[in-house]
Design an enzyme around this catalytic site. Sequence first.
Site, PDB file in Angstrom:
ATOM      1  N   ASP A 290     -48.734  28.255 -68.790  1.00 12.34           N
ATOM      2  CA  ASP A 290     -47.315  28.429 -69.768  1.00 12.34           C
ATOM      3  C   ASP A 290     -47.047  27.067 -70.692  1.00 12.34           C
ATOM      4  O   ASP A 290     -46.099  26.334 -69.608  1.00 12.34           O
ATOM      5  CB  ASP A 290     -46.243  29.381 -69.401  1.00 12.34           C
ATOM      6  CG  ASP A 290     -45.247  30.195 -70.450  1.00 12.34           C
ATOM      7  OD1 ASP A 290     -45.544  29.059 -71.902  1.00 12.34           O
ATOM      8  OD2 ASP A 290     -44.133  30.854 -70.007  1.00 12.34           O
TER       9      ASP A 290
ATOM     10  N   HIS B 284     -48.626  32.852 -70.600  1.00  9.54           N
ATOM     11  CA  HIS B 284     -47.157  32.777 -70.878  1.00  9.54           C
ATOM     12  C   HIS B 284     -47.560  34.418 -71.537  1.00  9.54           C
ATOM     13  O   HIS B 284     -48.255  35.195 -72.316  1.00  9.54           O
ATOM     14  CB  HIS B 284     -46.824  32.707 -72.921  1.00  9.54           C
ATOM     15  CG  HIS B 284     -45.387  32.714 -73.183  1.00  9.54           C
ATOM     16  ND1 HIS B 284     -44.565  32.606 -73.111  1.00  9.54           N
ATOM     17  CD2 HIS B 284     -45.493  33.536 -74.156  1.00  9.54           C
ATOM     18  CE1 HIS B 284     -43.653  32.983 -73.094  1.00  9.54           C
ATOM     19  NE2 HIS B 284     -43.585  33.671 -74.460  1.00  9.54           N
TER      20      HIS B 284
ATOM     21  N   SER C 132     -39.971  36.508 -73.165  1.00  8.32           N
ATOM     22  CA  SER C 132     -39.828  35.013 -74.078  1.00  8.32           C
ATOM     23  C   SER C 132     -38.821  34.933 -75.010  1.00  8.32           C
ATOM     24  O   SER C 132     -37.842  34.641 -74.114  1.00  8.32           O
ATOM     25  CB  SER C 132     -41.405  35.374 -75.145  1.00  8.32           C
ATOM     26  OG  SER C 132     -41.300  34.800 -75.718  1.00  8.32           O
TER      27      SER C 132
END
Length: 303
Positions: free
Chosen positions: A244, A276, A163
């Site tokens: 995601d 995610h 991320s």
Amino acid sequence: MDSNTNEVVHDFPPFIRIYKDGRVERLLGTETIPPTTDPLTGVQAKDITISLETGVSARLFLPKITNSTHKLPLLIYIHGGAFCIESPFSPQYHNHLNSLVAQANVVAVSIHYRRAPEHPLPIAYDDTWAAMQWAISHSKADGPEAWLNDHVDFDRIFLAGDSAGATITHNMARRVGVDGLLGVKIIGIVLVHPYFGNKEASKLLDLIFPTLTGTDDLRIYPAGDSQLSRLGCSRVLVFVAEKDGLKDRGWTYYEVLKKSGWNGVVEIVETEGEDHVFHLFNPNCERAEALVKQMASFMNQED
């Protein structure tokens, strides 16, 4: 007490809430666990301070050593959390690194950079670069940390992050390519569900990254980077997840890097049916185990 004390001026669920008096409430990623030796894997962990001045620190991971003369690859890991939550000390990240270190048989430095909004970006970038320099300072086996002096092969260095941590990872590899890093080379980087910009405005980024020059700022939006061909590694592995919302940004990065003139090899893996950073929240599921196995394989393949 001032009645305005609890007035919320910025609310970014599920990450942070900021009050009028300046207090920051983190809504996730506040739980921590101590470093331990895992009885199942034999992986040891310990916490170290990298800079007393800034407070930058790290959790180190050492796999079970069966041959004290055999040097191991170094993984520098950069955690995610929208640049403002989480740490290497959270159960999710500790357990992820423990598993990855055991499977890949690498030494890992999981960096605890200063987080926004108290420390606005690009401070996290600068902290990560300083931590990388600290780690590389052990390449002559005379640094302050014995695990790095005794067990690391500094010809086999990898960076990885998820991320926001993947965003920082890319930026560090770019900086290595443009500026160099104390004479060492990075073999590969792993970007798990990267949080790149997509030319759409973000109120959170506007708050935590006040020096952004726009939605095409290369520190967040690498797809427009004319220097992408200078990325300082020879291999890149990108993970995206089908459900995601950031998936397309990972695919865009993959496509642009392939066409940039960079002379390395880039691969992308899309995990079906997952969202995610699913591997952090459900680490024992089959697809999470496959992701860790692929990361380990990436670090173990011969060049």
